[in-house]
Write a protein that holds these residues in place. Structure first.
Motif, PDB file in Angstrom:
ATOM      1  N   ARG A 105      50.500  33.114 -50.786  1.00 35.91           N
ATOM      2  CA  ARG A 105      51.895  32.780 -50.490  1.00 35.91           C
ATOM      3  C   ARG A 105      52.614  34.029 -49.988  1.00 35.91           C
ATOM      4  NH1 ARG A 105      52.940  27.216 -50.542  1.00 35.91           N
ATOM      5  NH2 ARG A 105      51.542  26.261 -52.082  1.00 35.91           N
ATOM      6  N   ARG A 106      52.543  34.268 -48.712  1.00 29.76           N
ATOM      7  CA  ARG A 106      53.143  35.476 -48.142  1.00 29.76           C
ATOM      8  C   ARG A 106      54.351  35.108 -47.293  1.00 29.76           C
ATOM      9  NH1 ARG A 106      50.129  39.983 -44.267  1.00 29.76           N
ATOM     10  NH2 ARG A 106      51.574  41.696 -44.713  1.00 29.76           N
ATOM     11  N   SER A 107      55.438  35.811 -47.517  1.00 30.44           N
ATOM     12  CA  SER A 107      56.659  35.539 -46.746  1.00 30.44           C
ATOM     13  C   SER A 107      56.498  36.032 -45.311  1.00 30.44           C
ATOM     14  CB  SER A 107      57.858  36.233 -47.390  1.00 30.44           C
ATOM     15  OG  SER A 107      58.048  35.780 -48.716  1.00 30.44           O
ATOM     16  N   ARG A 108      57.256  35.407 -44.411  1.00 30.90           N
ATOM     17  CA  ARG A 108      57.257  35.841 -43.015  1.00 30.90           C
ATOM     18  C   ARG A 108      57.925  37.216 -42.880  1.00 30.90           C
ATOM     19  NH1 ARG A 108      54.330  32.407 -39.406  1.00 30.90           N
ATOM     20  NH2 ARG A 108      54.159  30.428 -40.525  1.00 30.90           N
ATOM     21  N   PRO A 109      57.583  37.958 -41.817  1.00 24.99           N
ATOM     22  CA  PRO A 109      58.221  39.267 -41.619  1.00 24.99           C
ATOM     23  C   PRO A 109      59.722  39.117 -41.386  1.00 24.99           C
ATOM     24  CG  PRO A 109      56.299  38.984 -40.189  1.00 24.99           C
ATOM     25  CD  PRO A 109      56.589  37.653 -40.779  1.00 24.99           C
ATOM     26  N   ALA A 110      60.467  40.176 -41.755  1.00 24.26           N
ATOM     27  CA  ALA A 110      61.897  40.228 -41.431  1.00 24.26           C
ATOM     28  C   ALA A 110      62.054  40.433 -39.922  1.00 24.26           C
ATOM     29  CB  ALA A 110      62.568  41.366 -42.189  1.00 24.26           C
ATOM     30  N   ILE A 125      58.213  27.547 -40.922  1.00 28.61           N
ATOM     31  CA  ILE A 125      58.662  27.544 -42.325  1.00 28.61           C
ATOM     32  C   ILE A 125      57.490  27.662 -43.297  1.00 28.61           C
ATOM     33  CG2 ILE A 125      60.738  26.207 -41.818  1.00 28.61           C
ATOM     34  CD1 ILE A 125      59.272  23.731 -42.831  1.00 28.61           C
ATOM     35  N   THR A 126      56.251  27.637 -42.801  1.00 26.23           N
ATOM     36  CA  THR A 126      55.098  27.774 -43.687  1.00 26.23           C
ATOM     37  C   THR A 126      54.897  29.241 -44.049  1.00 26.23           C
ATOM     38  OG1 THR A 126      53.637  27.940 -41.756  1.00 26.23           O
ATOM     39  CG2 THR A 126      53.948  25.756 -42.725  1.00 26.23           C
ATOM     40  N   THR A 127      53.972  29.480 -44.968  1.00 29.20           N
ATOM     41  CA  THR A 127      53.690  30.859 -45.364  1.00 29.20           C
ATOM     42  C   THR A 127      53.042  31.612 -44.206  1.00 29.20           C
ATOM     43  OG1 THR A 127      51.561  30.180 -46.282  1.00 29.20           O
ATOM     44  CG2 THR A 127      53.448  30.248 -47.783  1.00 29.20           C
ATOM     45  N   SER A 128      53.115  32.921 -44.268  1.00 33.36           N
ATOM     46  CA  SER A 128      52.714  33.741 -43.131  1.00 33.36           C
ATOM     47  C   SER A 128      51.210  33.953 -43.030  1.00 33.36           C
ATOM     48  CB  SER A 128      53.404  35.106 -43.222  1.00 33.36           C
ATOM     49  OG  SER A 128      53.101  35.903 -42.099  1.00 33.36           O
ATOM     50  N   PHE A 129      50.517  33.977 -44.159  1.00 35.50           N
ATOM     51  CA  PHE A 129      49.098  34.352 -44.159  1.00 35.50           C
ATOM     52  C   PHE A 129      48.210  33.129 -44.391  1.00 35.50           C
ATOM     53  CE2 PHE A 129      45.180  35.758 -46.119  1.00 35.50           C
ATOM     54  CZ  PHE A 129      44.859  36.899 -45.415  1.00 35.50           C
ATOM     55  N   SER A 165      50.838  37.252 -29.312  1.00 32.11           N
ATOM     56  CA  SER A 165      52.218  36.768 -29.222  1.00 32.11           C
ATOM     57  C   SER A 165      52.811  36.484 -30.593  1.00 32.11           C
ATOM     58  CB  SER A 165      52.282  35.499 -28.366  1.00 32.11           C
ATOM     59  OG  SER A 165      51.757  34.375 -29.069  1.00 32.11           O
ATOM     60  N   ARG A 166      51.968  36.199 -31.563  1.00 32.27           N
ATOM     61  CA  ARG A 166      52.487  35.883 -32.891  1.00 32.27           C
ATOM     62  C   ARG A 166      53.077  37.124 -33.570  1.00 32.27           C
ATOM     63  NH1 ARG A 166      53.810  31.040 -32.881  1.00 32.27           N
ATOM     64  NH2 ARG A 166      53.563  30.778 -35.150  1.00 32.27           N
ATOM     65  N   VAL A 167      52.520  38.293 -33.273  1.00 30.40           N
ATOM     66  CA  VAL A 167      53.117  39.538 -33.764  1.00 30.40           C
ATOM     67  C   VAL A 167      54.300  39.933 -32.885  1.00 30.40           C
ATOM     68  CG1 VAL A 167      52.692  41.973 -34.303  1.00 30.40           C
ATOM     69  CG2 VAL A 167      50.886  40.280 -34.681  1.00 30.40           C
ATOM     70  N   TYR A 168      54.161  39.769 -31.590  1.00 33.76           N
ATOM     71  CA  TYR A 168      55.188  40.188 -30.642  1.00 33.76           C
ATOM     72  C   TYR A 168      56.492  39.426 -30.851  1.00 33.76           C
ATOM     73  CZ  TYR A 168      56.946  41.896 -26.136  1.00 33.76           C
ATOM     74  OH  TYR A 168      57.679  42.516 -25.152  1.00 33.76           O
ATOM     75  N   THR A 169      56.382  38.144 -31.217  1.00 34.13           N
ATOM     76  CA  THR A 169      57.576  37.337 -31.450  1.00 34.13           C
ATOM     77  C   THR A 169      58.102  37.464 -32.880  1.00 34.13           C
ATOM     78  OG1 THR A 169      56.200  35.414 -31.962  1.00 34.13           O
ATOM     79  CG2 THR A 169      56.978  35.642 -29.682  1.00 34.13           C
ATOM     80  N   GLY A 170      57.387  38.176 -33.731  1.00 31.04           N
ATOM     81  CA  GLY A 170      57.874  38.456 -35.069  1.00 31.04           C
ATOM     82  C   GLY A 170      57.581  37.425 -36.120  1.00 31.04           C
ATOM     83  N   VAL A 171      56.692  36.482 -35.871  1.00 32.56           N
ATOM     84  CA  VAL A 171      56.438  35.430 -36.860  1.00 32.56           C
ATOM     85  C   VAL A 171      55.260  35.740 -37.763  1.00 32.56           C
ATOM     86  CG1 VAL A 171      57.492  33.626 -35.469  1.00 32.56           C
ATOM     87  CG2 VAL A 171      55.061  34.104 -35.224  1.00 32.56           C
ATOM     88  N   HIS A 172      54.462  36.796 -37.440  1.00 32.45           N
ATOM     89  CA  HIS A 172      53.308  37.143 -38.256  1.00 32.45           C
ATOM     90  C   HIS A 172      53.132  38.650 -38.316  1.00 32.45           C
ATOM     91  CE1 HIS A 172      51.431  33.327 -39.282  1.00 32.45           C
ATOM     92  NE2 HIS A 172      51.570  32.908 -38.042  1.00 32.45           N
ATOM     93  N   PHE A 173      52.605  39.112 -39.444  1.00 32.02           N
ATOM     94  CA  PHE A 173      52.135  40.475 -39.544  1.00 32.02           C
ATOM     95  C   PHE A 173      50.786  40.593 -38.819  1.00 32.02           C
ATOM     96  CE2 PHE A 173      54.826  40.201 -43.382  1.00 32.02           C
ATOM     97  CZ  PHE A 173      55.619  41.328 -43.193  1.00 32.02           C
TER      98      PHE A 173
END
Length: 511
Positions: A105-110, A125-129, A165-173
């Motif tokens: 259960r990992r939160s999304r990046p700020a 809205i799902t968990t990040s990992f 793109s998932r890192v570039y757009t800020g939705v994933h570490f």
């Protein structure tokens, strides 16, 4: 003294390796640092392209569209690559959504460090990992590449861009993306373990034979069945072999054109389905000619088991004079007789073929096959009565393959050796619930015995007691029984062009 003794454990602790929580904190710190570095970096064109690419991959839409584009090339390898890519994606998505997202259960990046122009309009809205997009992208690209390196190379840059793109757009570490991609690759290899790619089958043990090498196609007369609907494939072959003669004809004229072609050909060529190839093989045998097969039908069992998937494979074999000898199955049914390169059958299958031929002009080959199977299995009918080895048997199906059929994982059966001298005979005994019996036999191995079905390998077979007028099918063509049925093999009777391995290793005996 007491105070000094209490300091000693503290000193010892500093000399030990850091605990798991310390390593975790360091990894998370590095992960966050890399995320912020990506957010601070401006990639030319990235702000405009990567967010759109990321959104296009939602729910696998991008990959379904890509699979459709790959399959539109109409080559068997491309279609298999598209199907394998989607199967890998499906497994990866199922694993991520049922296990992956719930295990950590990992939160999304700020989003503070990410420029607003890059951020997605609708945040997940799902968990990040781990990253489901990265898993799907890697699974699809790896699945495609396992079947076709060329298409895999074309898809890989797009899959990589989606993952980035998932890192570039800020939705994933970054670690979310790396683990997701690793899971996607694993899913593709898991699919291959269940359904191996064609190149993982055993080398075919076929005897090689010297055949005329036709660098520009001179001496080849290719008869193409216009009903197969593959004129572009014939034209592509003619471009590579400019001196080859191509004759396009309607299905009703195929037999006559094959006879004419054989009278002037050095090599007889044919483009069509398995029924057309059967007719060409009979003519080639009668005239003592080698046969060149260009697949042009719906199933193309014979060509694909040879390793000829398209004009590239065939042109290479013709230019180099690469050929093998294969067995030919022969049958007689009273006054009627013929050959089969693939299969001979009695019972429900000939009825299925007739239903498929009835519906295929209206709805296409594959849908017609499914509809025919449903109609045949639902019909109220009685089993076939036949006499085998002096004993009478009620049968729903008798199948004889020209060579042994093997199952590759959960994939449909195929042959590795077209010159093994054996008939692969399988029967489904009569009784209640024919559909269940037929399905059980379809999933059974090549050599099984049960109250519902049995399988043996023999060189010849005699079947008595078949009622006149009973339907029989050979290589997809349907006719009627007119007396006792006998099956036999003619070993290594037909010379056929097919591409051979580059290493010069022989897998059979040399001519």
């Amino acid at each position: 003294m007491r105070s000094a003794m209490t300091l000693t454990p503290d000193v010892d602790l500093t000399l030990r390796p850091p605990g798991r929580h310390v390593l975790r904190d360091r990894l998370l710190s590095a992960d966050s640092g890399l995320f912020e570095a990506v957010a601070a970096r401006h990639w030319p064109g990235g702000d405009r392209v990567l967010p759109r690419l990321s959104r296009s991959a939602n729910h696998g839409v991008l990959w379904f569209a890509t699979a459709a584009a790959i399959a539109a090339s109409r080559t068997p390898r491309a279609r298999r690559a598209a199907v394998r890519g989607l199967a890998s994606l499906t497994l990866a998505s199922a694993a991520i959504n049922t296990i992956g997202k719930r295990s950590v259960r990992r939160s999304r990046p700020a989003l503070d460090p990410v420029p607003l122009v890059r951020q997605l309009k609708r945040q997940p809205i799902t968990t990040s990992f781990p990253s489901g997009h990265a898993a799907s992208a890697a699974a699809f690209a790896t699945g495609v590449a396992l079947e076709s390196r060329g298409w895999g190379a074309a898809v890989a840059p797009v899959a990589t861009a989606v993952a980035l793109s998932r890192v570039y757009t800020g939705v994933h570490f970054p670690s979310d993306v790396l683990v997701g991609a690793a899971l996607g690759v694993g899913a593709a290899y898991a699919v291959r373990a269940l359904v191996p790619t064609r190149d993982r089958g055993r080398p075919a043990g076929r005897p090689r034979v010297d055949a005329p090498a036709l660098p520009e196609g001179e001496g080849l007369v290719m008869v193409a069945n216009a009903g197969a609907g593959t004129p572009e494939r014939v034209r592509a072959l003619a471009d590579v072999l400019p001196r080859a003669e191509v004759v396009e004809c309607e299905p009703a004229d195929v037999g006559a054109e094959l006879e004419k072609a054989a009278a002037r050909a050095r090599v007889l060529g044919v483009c069509g389905g398995d029924g057309t190839v059967n007719a060409a093989a009979e003519v080639a045998l009668r005239h003592g000619l080698p046969l060149a097969v260009l697949p042009g039908g719906t199933l193309n069992h014979f060509a694909l088991d040879l390793g000829v998937e398209g004009e590239r494979d065939l042109s290479r074999a013709l230019q180099r004079g690469e050929a093998v000898r294969v067995d030919v199955g022969r049958f007689s049914a009273g006054r009627k007789g013929g050959i089969f390169l693939n299969t001979f059958s009695l019972g429900v299958y000939p009825e299925l073929v007739r239903e498929r031929e009835r519906w295929s002009p209206r709805i296409g080959g594959w849908p017609a096959g499914l509809l025919g199977a449903v109609r045949v299995l639902r019909a109220d009918r009685h089993p076939l009565h036949a006499e085998l080895g002096g004993r009478k048997h009620p049968l729903w199906l008798l199948f004889a393959g020209n060579g042994t059929y093997h199952r590759m994982g959960l994939a449909p059966a195929r042959r590795f050796d077209l010159a093994d001298g054996k008939l692969d005979v399988r029967v489904v005994h009569g009784g209640r619930h024919p559909a269940i019996r037929l399905l059980a036999a379809a999933f059974a191995g090549p050599l099984t015995r049960s109250p519902a079905h049995a399988a043996v390998r023999v060189r010849n077979l005699r079947i008595d007691g078949i009622a006149p007028g009973t339907l029989l099918a050979h290589d997809g063509e349907v006719t009627e029984v007119d007396g006792p049925v006998t099956l036999r093999k003619t070993p290594e009777a037909l010379t056929v062009y097919c591409p051979l391995p580059f290493d010069g290793q022989d897998t059979g005996h040399t001519a």
